[in-house]
Design a protein around this motif. Structure first.
Motif, PDB file in Angstrom:
ATOM      1  N   SER A 157       2.045  60.813  15.220  1.00 34.34           N
ATOM      2  CA  SER A 157       1.526  60.469  13.767  1.00 34.34           C
ATOM      3  C   SER A 157       3.011  60.560  13.125  1.00 34.34           C
ATOM      4  O   SER A 157       2.789  60.915  11.852  1.00 34.34           O
ATOM      5  N   ALA A 158       3.979  60.640  13.277  1.00 31.72           N
ATOM      6  CA  ALA A 158       5.287  60.830  12.882  1.00 31.72           C
ATOM      7  C   ALA A 158       5.742  59.878  11.755  1.00 31.72           C
ATOM      8  O   ALA A 158       5.332  58.611  11.866  1.00 31.72           O
ATOM      9  N   VAL A 159       6.102  60.448  10.667  1.00 33.40           N
ATOM     10  CA  VAL A 159       6.666  59.759   9.417  1.00 33.40           C
ATOM     11  C   VAL A 159       8.047  60.477   9.034  1.00 33.40           C
ATOM     12  O   VAL A 159       8.102  61.566   9.413  1.00 33.40           O
ATOM     13  N   ASP A 160       8.908  59.834   8.084  1.00 32.49           N
ATOM     14  CA  ASP A 160       9.835  60.591   7.699  1.00 32.49           C
ATOM     15  C   ASP A 160       9.630  61.559   6.526  1.00 32.49           C
ATOM     16  O   ASP A 160       8.528  61.210   5.782  1.00 32.49           O
ATOM     17  N   VAL A 199       1.812  72.930  -0.785  1.00 36.13           N
ATOM     18  CA  VAL A 199       0.865  71.936  -0.502  1.00 36.13           C
ATOM     19  C   VAL A 199       1.118  70.823   0.680  1.00 36.13           C
ATOM     20  O   VAL A 199       2.241  70.636   1.032  1.00 36.13           O
ATOM     21  N   ILE A 200       0.083  71.345   1.645  1.00 41.11           N
ATOM     22  CA  ILE A 200       0.090  70.859   3.004  1.00 41.11           C
ATOM     23  C   ILE A 200      -0.655  69.620   3.396  1.00 41.11           C
ATOM     24  O   ILE A 200      -1.927  69.608   2.997  1.00 41.11           O
ATOM     25  N   ARG A 201       0.020  68.550   3.780  1.00 45.16           N
ATOM     26  CA  ARG A 201      -0.846  67.366   4.000  1.00 45.16           C
ATOM     27  C   ARG A 201      -0.500  67.099   5.581  1.00 45.16           C
ATOM     28  O   ARG A 201       0.219  67.685   6.240  1.00 45.16           O
ATOM     29  N   MET A 202      -1.354  66.327   6.088  1.00 47.68           N
ATOM     30  CA  MET A 202      -1.549  65.956   7.513  1.00 47.68           C
ATOM     31  C   MET A 202      -1.408  64.620   8.082  1.00 47.68           C
ATOM     32  O   MET A 202      -1.653  63.473   7.021  1.00 47.68           O
ATOM     33  N   ASN A 203      -0.616  64.613   9.104  1.00 49.18           N
ATOM     34  CA  ASN A 203      -0.283  63.105   9.616  1.00 49.18           C
ATOM     35  C   ASN A 203       0.316  62.084   8.477  1.00 49.18           C
ATOM     36  O   ASN A 203       1.092  62.592   7.628  1.00 49.18           O
ATOM     37  N   GLY A 204      -0.040  61.185   8.647  1.00 49.26           N
ATOM     38  CA  GLY A 204       0.923  60.082   7.572  1.00 49.26           C
ATOM     39  C   GLY A 204      -0.016  59.838   6.453  1.00 49.26           C
ATOM     40  O   GLY A 204       0.372  58.709   5.731  1.00 49.26           O
ATOM     41  N   GLY A 205      -0.868  60.480   6.110  1.00 50.16           N
ATOM     42  CA  GLY A 205      -1.580  60.413   4.701  1.00 50.16           C
ATOM     43  C   GLY A 205      -0.585  60.134   3.625  1.00 50.16           C
ATOM     44  O   GLY A 205       0.330  60.989   3.308  1.00 50.16           O
ATOM     45  N   PRO A 206      -0.602  58.949   3.183  1.00 54.30           N
ATOM     46  CA  PRO A 206       0.465  58.506   2.187  1.00 54.30           C
ATOM     47  C   PRO A 206       0.163  59.241   0.805  1.00 54.30           C
ATOM     48  O   PRO A 206      -1.136  59.422   0.358  1.00 54.30           O
ATOM     49  N   THR A 207       1.128  59.138  -0.207  1.00 57.02           N
ATOM     50  CA  THR A 207       0.800  59.523  -1.376  1.00 57.02           C
ATOM     51  C   THR A 207       1.405  58.211  -2.495  1.00 57.02           C
ATOM     52  O   THR A 207       0.856  58.310  -3.460  1.00 57.02           O
ATOM     53  N   THR A 208       2.224  57.331  -1.833  1.00 52.08           N
ATOM     54  CA  THR A 208       2.602  56.374  -2.798  1.00 52.08           C
ATOM     55  C   THR A 208       1.659  55.420  -2.993  1.00 52.08           C
ATOM     56  O   THR A 208       0.980  54.874  -1.928  1.00 52.08           O
ATOM     57  N   GLY A 209       1.274  54.961  -4.112  1.00 53.83           N
ATOM     58  CA  GLY A 209      -0.057  54.482  -4.545  1.00 53.83           C
ATOM     59  C   GLY A 209      -1.252  54.963  -4.785  1.00 53.83           C
ATOM     60  O   GLY A 209      -2.254  54.357  -5.135  1.00 53.83           O
TER      61      GLY A 209
END
Length: 240
Positions: free
Chosen positions: A96-99, A68-78
């Protein structure tokens, strides 16, 4: 050079070579994509950030894929019901860095020297160089799960797939083409504009109407995606 014109890079090829050498002193030179199993297809979900994911209910379907490939900061929580929770690969830039968690691959489509310098520093001592927007100096992530794609890949996508339309291809489109190289089956979610033609995101409220795709040729990219879907090269889920 083509890559120097994209971000008005002033440093020469020696800086590039030094950045690459430093990169591979920290990260594995060959990514571990896992070995394909005999008789089993490696399935991929490429998850964009389009607003058409909102209300789609695709979450469990997305999570059922091997990759499963996601891009940039697209969140999943919520947004779990619509976008899922699983992330095996996330495409990021300094801007676009996120942890990341310890099992997620960091994927970088490098097209400027700063993109090569950033992952090395962001996962170790800290990255404190300025960019056109504020950059997160450090991120959490697994140094053994870093994939930095050769800048030649962006040039290949721009020239061969896009026929040089747009200034350079979008992150989503490059991710789509990469998935064709590493997956047996590609399922695409969260791409394209909304019903009004705006290229907005599922996690934000659109404030600027008639929002388009900036330097990217979003219309042409989506036309190519639809062609791939009509040829059954990929499966496209258009959302709500």
């Amino acid at each position: 050079m083509w890559w120097k014109r994209l971000q008005y890079e002033r440093r020469n090829f020696n800086y590039y070579k030094t950045a690459v050498a430093n990169l591979f002193a920290v990260f594995p030179p060959v990514p571990d994509l896992g070995k394909p199993s005999p008789g089993k297809c490696r399935t991929c979900a490429v998850v964009g950030n389009s607003v058409n994911l909102r209300g789609s209910g695709y979450g469990s379907l997305i999570d059922s894929h091997d990759i499963v490939i996601r891009m940039n900061g697209g969140p999943t929580t919520g947004y779990e019901k619509d976008v899922g929770t699983k992330t095996t690969h996330r495409v990021l830039y300094p801007e676009s860095a996120v942890d990341l968690d310890n099992s997620t691959h960091l994927v970088v489509f490098a097209f400027k020297i700063q993109d090569l310098e950033w992952p090395t520093k962001a996962l170790t001592t800290g990255f404190y160089t300025t960019s056109h927007r504020k950059v997160k100096p450090k991120i959490n992530g697994n140094k053994d799960l870093v994939m930095v794609v050769n800048p030649a890949f962006m040039k290949y996508v721009h020239e061969i797939w896009m026929k040089r339309r747009g200034k350079y291809p979008s992150t989503g489109f490059m991710t789509l083409i990469l998935s064709l190289h590493i997956c047996d089956e590609v399922h695409v979610f969260g791409f394209g504009a909304d019903s009004n033609g705006n290229w907005s995101h599922y996690f934000e409220v659109l404030k600027k109407k008639n929002y388009r795709t900036g330097p990217h040729s979003g219309t042409n990219e989506y036309a190519i995606l639809k062609r791939l879907a009509s040829e059954q090269t990929v499966t496209l889920y258009k959302g709500s």
